[in-house]
Design a protein around this motif. Structure first.
Motif, PDB file in Angstrom:
ATOM      1  N   CYS A   1       0.857  -1.185   0.000  1.00 17.93           N
ATOM      2  CA  CYS A   1       0.000   0.000   0.000  1.00 17.93           C
ATOM      3  C   CYS A   1       0.891   1.233   0.000  1.00 17.93           C
ATOM      4  N   GLY A   2       0.823   2.017  -1.067  1.00 20.36           N
ATOM      5  CA  GLY A   2       1.675   3.190  -1.154  1.00 20.36           C
ATOM      6  C   GLY A   2       2.018   3.533  -2.586  1.00 20.36           C
ATOM      7  N   TRP A   3       3.242   4.022  -2.799  1.00 19.87           N
ATOM      8  CA  TRP A   3       3.668   4.509  -4.105  1.00 19.87           C
ATOM      9  C   TRP A   3       3.665   3.427  -5.171  1.00 19.87           C
ATOM     10  N   GLU A   4       3.950   2.210  -4.783  1.00 19.51           N
ATOM     11  CA  GLU A   4       3.917   1.119  -5.759  1.00 19.51           C
ATOM     12  C   GLU A   4       2.532   0.469  -5.751  1.00 19.51           C
ATOM     13  N   GLY A   5       2.161  -0.093  -4.641  1.00 18.34           N
ATOM     14  CA  GLY A   5       0.822  -0.660  -4.497  1.00 18.34           C
ATOM     15  C   GLY A   5       0.656  -1.981  -5.211  1.00 18.34           C
ATOM     16  N   ASP A   6      -0.019  -2.902  -4.571  1.00 20.74           N
ATOM     17  CA  ASP A   6      -0.256  -4.233  -5.134  1.00 20.74           C
ATOM     18  C   ASP A   6      -1.715  -4.601  -4.841  1.00 20.74           C
ATOM     19  N   VAL A   7      -2.575  -4.337  -5.813  1.00 19.46           N
ATOM     20  CA  VAL A   7      -4.007  -4.549  -5.622  1.00 19.46           C
ATOM     21  C   VAL A   7      -4.316  -6.011  -5.296  1.00 19.46           C
ATOM     22  N   LYS A   8      -3.633  -6.933  -5.955  1.00 20.20           N
ATOM     23  CA  LYS A   8      -3.869  -8.349  -5.702  1.00 20.20           C
ATOM     24  C   LYS A   8      -3.537  -8.709  -4.254  1.00 20.20           C
ATOM     25  N   LYS A   9      -2.400  -8.227  -3.772  1.00 17.06           N
ATOM     26  CA  LYS A   9      -1.992  -8.506  -2.400  1.00 17.06           C
ATOM     27  C   LYS A   9      -2.953  -7.849  -1.410  1.00 17.06           C
ATOM     28  N   LEU A  10      -3.397  -6.641  -1.712  1.00 18.65           N
ATOM     29  CA  LEU A  10      -4.341  -5.965  -0.829  1.00 18.65           C
ATOM     30  C   LEU A  10      -5.663  -6.714  -0.754  1.00 18.65           C
ATOM     31  N   ALA A  11      -6.109  -7.251  -1.872  1.00 19.84           N
ATOM     32  CA  ALA A  11      -7.344  -8.045  -1.882  1.00 19.84           C
ATOM     33  C   ALA A  11      -7.193  -9.278  -0.993  1.00 19.84           C
ATOM     34  N   GLU A  12      -6.007  -9.892  -1.019  1.00 18.34           N
ATOM     35  CA  GLU A  12      -5.744 -11.060  -0.182  1.00 18.34           C
ATOM     36  C   GLU A  12      -5.758 -10.690   1.300  1.00 18.34           C
ATOM     37  N   ILE A  13      -5.145  -9.552   1.635  1.00 19.90           N
ATOM     38  CA  ILE A  13      -5.109  -9.102   3.030  1.00 19.90           C
ATOM     39  C   ILE A  13      -6.520  -8.840   3.538  1.00 19.90           C
ATOM     40  N   ARG A  14      -7.323  -8.181   2.715  1.00 21.17           N
ATOM     41  CA  ARG A  14      -8.697  -7.887   3.107  1.00 21.17           C
ATOM     42  C   ARG A  14      -9.498  -9.175   3.313  1.00 21.17           C
ATOM     43  N   GLN A  15      -9.302 -10.134   2.413  1.00 20.80           N
ATOM     44  CA  GLN A  15     -10.018 -11.402   2.522  1.00 20.80           C
ATOM     45  C   GLN A  15      -9.615 -12.159   3.781  1.00 20.80           C
ATOM     46  N   GLN A  16      -8.335 -12.108   4.121  1.00 21.17           N
ATOM     47  CA  GLN A  16      -7.857 -12.769   5.334  1.00 21.17           C
ATOM     48  C   GLN A  16      -8.512 -12.177   6.580  1.00 21.17           C
ATOM     49  N   ILE A  17      -8.667 -10.855   6.593  1.00 23.16           N
ATOM     50  CA  ILE A  17      -9.328 -10.202   7.723  1.00 23.16           C
ATOM     51  C   ILE A  17     -10.778 -10.661   7.831  1.00 23.16           C
ATOM     52  N   MET A  18     -11.471 -10.682   6.707  1.00 22.60           N
ATOM     53  CA  MET A  18     -12.887 -11.035   6.709  1.00 22.60           C
ATOM     54  C   MET A  18     -13.130 -12.502   7.050  1.00 22.60           C
TER      55      MET A  18
END
Length: 360
Positions: free
Chosen positions: A268-285
């Motif tokens: 999350c930031g200047w580069e950003g990885d949408v796929k990885k962020l989706a995985e993190i969100r799914q893990q939380i849920m």
């Protein structure tokens, strides 16, 4: 003999005048330089319980060789246009955050809380700016004649004050007032829109920090005022410390309506990885304790970079939080546009990367 003595004296005088003529203007300036001016400013220390203490410190004005321990003050100095005074930064700022770009050209002196004191001393700084420094190491630097100034840059309510303090130290008050005023203006806008909300209209918020699962934000943290201003109720507001560790069962019992999670670079930031962020969100849920909370059942789980929330660029990040909590009140606000404007206006940068998820 008397004539010989006068002759020798004249020779020495001519030699001294010749040597002075051969000195460069820079060397002469160094020889005749006046002692560096010092001023007294107020720094702010936040106790573990969230209480603010004020300390008066003597610092140079304006410093010429600065060691910065922390990405937030490094960012502030860039916005104030005095980044050329910085001679070194900490490991995290240089190797992980890698922004502003000037930090990539500087040496590192180690961790921000436990830097290599010998490396700092070798650089002969006239000021160390720190947000996390071990008090014992700070004392060591001060005993060596190096003044230190605490600038957190992530304690939300202190940010404008810290910016104006830096304006005094670096003699750029006009720029500092514009920078701090811009942040305050956007925070006021959020508060004006939410101030009339009744308690029953305010969603309960669980804001997980970057310190690990089930680490959250309490009073004295940067997230507490952001939740309050955006019209939410922090479920950890009564925990008594800024960064409490809570249990899964405790969060489940509180049943938050909204969950916000800090995610650091590079995801999350200047580069950003949408796929990885989706995985993190799914893990939380998918955490057992969170599955039946209102937040998960209604899909109100959000990820955000700390660099646009409890930070100077929180002027933009707070709009994201406010829209997540009260989309109907902030339907006309575009947080991305505010972020883009701020980057251009104060940092000379174009917006890129991924700073929140989901992005819409």
């Amino acid at each position: 003999m008397r004539l010989l003595g006068r002759f020798v004296g004249i020779v020495f005088l001519l030699a001294a005048l010749l040597a002075g003529a051969l000195l460069s203007s820079t060397q002469l300036a160094e020889c005749w330089a006046a002692p560096q001016k010092r001023i007294t400013v107020t720094e702010y220390f936040v106790t573990p319980a969230g209480k603010i203490e004020k300390h008066a410190v003597r610092v140079p004005c304006s410093p010429k060789r600065v060691v910065v321990l922390g990405g937030y003050p490094a960012e502030m100095l860039k916005a104030l246009g005095v980044e050329k005074t910085v001679v070194a930064v900490d490991d995290w700022t240089r190797n992980k955050e890698r922004w502003p770009a000037y930090v990539n050209r500087l040496p590192s002196v180690g961790r921000s809380n436990t830097p290599d004191i010998e490396k700092i001393l070798a650089l002969k700084p006239d000021l160390v700016i720190e947000g996390f420094l071990d008090p014992r190491l700070r004392t060591q630097l001060e005993r060596a004649g190096i003044p230190c100034l605490k600038i957190y840059g992530y304690k939300t309510t202190l940010i404008p004050t810290e910016i104006r303090t830096l304006g005094l130290v670096f003699n750029c008050r006009s720029r500092a007032n514009a920078y701090a005023g811009y942040i305050e203006k956007h925070w006021r806008t959020v508060q004006e829109r939410t101030k009339k909300l009744a308690s029953r209209q305010k969603p309960k918020v669980y804001w997980e920090s970057g310190l690990g699962d089930w680490s959250t934000h309490g009073p004295g943290s940067g997230a507490q005022p952001l939740i309050d201003w955006a019209g939410g109720i922090n479920i950890a507001a009564d925990r008594g410390i800024a960064y409490p560790k809570v249990s899964p069962e405790w969060v489940a019992a509180k049943n938050p309506d909204v969950i916000i999670k800090y995610v650091s670079a590079p995801e999350c930031g200047w580069e950003g990885d949408v796929k990885k962020l989706a995985e993190i969100r799914q893990q939380i849920m998918q955490r057992p304790a969170l599955r039946n909370t209102n937040a998960v059942r209604h899909g109100r789980v959000y990820l955000i970079s700390a660099k646009i929330s409890c930070a100077p660029r929180g002027a933009a990040g707070e709009y994201y939080v406010a829209k997540w909590l009260h989309p109907e009140l902030f339907r006309d606000v575009n947080p991305e546009a505010v972020h883009r404007e701020m980057l251009k206006k104060f940092y000379g940068e174009e917006l890129r990367g991924v700073w929140v998820y989901p992005q819409r």
